[in-house]
Enzyme design. Structure first.
Site, PDB file in Angstrom:
ATOM      1  N   SER A 140     -10.689  31.347  15.124  1.00 36.93           N
ATOM      2  CA  SER A 140      -9.827  30.250  14.705  1.00 36.93           C
ATOM      3  C   SER A 140      -8.805  30.022  15.800  1.00 36.93           C
ATOM      4  CB  SER A 140      -9.107  30.640  13.407  1.00 36.93           C
ATOM      5  OG  SER A 140      -8.039  29.759  13.123  1.00 36.93           O
ATOM      6  N   TYR A 153      -4.486  36.608   8.267  1.00 30.53           N
ATOM      7  CA  TYR A 153      -5.403  35.687   8.931  1.00 30.53           C
ATOM      8  C   TYR A 153      -5.258  35.794  10.447  1.00 30.53           C
ATOM      9  CZ  TYR A 153      -8.318  31.518   9.303  1.00 30.53           C
ATOM     10  OH  TYR A 153      -9.344  30.646   9.573  1.00 30.53           O
ATOM     11  N   LYS A 157      -8.284  37.230  12.819  1.00 31.85           N
ATOM     12  CA  LYS A 157      -8.900  36.285  13.751  1.00 31.85           C
ATOM     13  C   LYS A 157      -8.632  36.681  15.203  1.00 31.85           C
ATOM     14  CE  LYS A 157     -10.924  33.695  10.732  1.00 31.85           C
ATOM     15  NZ  LYS A 157     -12.407  33.670  10.648  1.00 31.85           N
TER      16      LYS A 157
END
Length: 276
Positions: A140, A153, A157
């Protein structure tokens, strides 16, 4: 590329579904994995109705035994694998100190352990086949730039980016015919925010903003076309959204100059771009 075998995790929706639909158009044989059995079966039936050769496998990528079973099923059905998309992912928002241990663990299991399991289970197979193959790990923009209230997150990532780059060097080191890419998209239309269990307050407000931005993001099929173009060119970095580069440059300057980091919102035409 027609006739090659692609394994796609997180295939039932969002980026994974876009990859599956595009791959089917190219004539690839598909092994589709997801924990959402109902959506997975519906997608497989739809693609089969269009003439695609599809194997659907309900798989929790956080469980290495289930990923090994996915690999074995692919080999049993199609004799080997040419493309592996480690794509399954979920999102969790909130202050890092308020997200509970179970939520942190869930993110680590799916977003990071799922990619680790994919690499550990499939790369030995790809190497043993002795023919060109390619791995795409979905990270991401959050794999390159940190944002507040996206702690798990960001962590998972950025770890996927690190693992992918390491794998790239290792495959070169052993002279493998297997190559790797890391996909770092911005908003791609999906319902990924439905995976978030955030409650009230700041997290709930952020969720509403992120959900709106993501649902209005790039179409998954458009992203898939860019991904397959990058595979054909054997490019490591796949960066579909270019408007993040000033923020990345700001971060790199902070590192090189050893200054305290500043959070830069990626503002394009008045809309804040959230990470995938």
């Amino acid at each position: 590329m027609a006739g090659q075998v692609a394994v796609i995790t997180g295939a039932a929706s969002g980026i994974g579904r876009g990859l599956a639909e595009h791959a089917a158009q190219l004539g690839l044989r598909l092994v589709l994995a997801d924990v959402d059995e109902r959506s997975l079966v519906a997608l497989a039936a739809s693609l089969q109705g269009q003439g695609a050769d599809v194997l659907a496998c309900v798989t929790d990528v956080g469980d290495v035994e289930q990923v090994a079973q996915l690999r074995d099923a692919a080999v049993a059905r199609f004799g080997g694998v040419d493309l592996l998309f480690n794509n399954a992912g979920v999102m969790q928002t909130g202050y890092s100190w308020e997200i509970d241990a179970a939520q942190w663990q869930r993110m680590l299991d799916i977003n990071l352990r799922g990619v680790i399991n994919g690499v550990r289970c499939f790369v030995p197979l790809l190497l043993a086949q002795g023919r060109p193959a390619h791995v795409v790990n979905t990270a991401s923009l959050a794999g390159l730039i940190s944002s507040p209230m996206l702690g798990p997150y960001n962590v998972t990532k950025q770890a996927v980016v690190a693992l992918s780059e390491t794998l790239h060097y290792e495959l070169l080191q052993v002279g493998a015919s297997v190559s790797v890419s890391v996909l770092c998209p911005g908003p791609v239309a999906s319902a990924i925010m439905a995976s978030d269990s955030a409650g009230e307050g700041a997290a709930a407000s952020l969720n509403a903003m992120l959900d709106s931005s993501i649902r209005a993001g790039m179409a998954p099929r458009e992203l898939a076309a860019l991904v397959f173009e990058a595979i054909a060119q054997q490019r490591f970095w796949i960066l579909p959204h270019k408007d993040f580069k000033p923020a990345l440059e700001l971060r790199l300057r902070s590192i090189l100059e050893e200054t305290n980091p500043r959070f830069a919102m990626l503002d394009v035409q008045g809309e804040t771009h959230a990470a995938r």
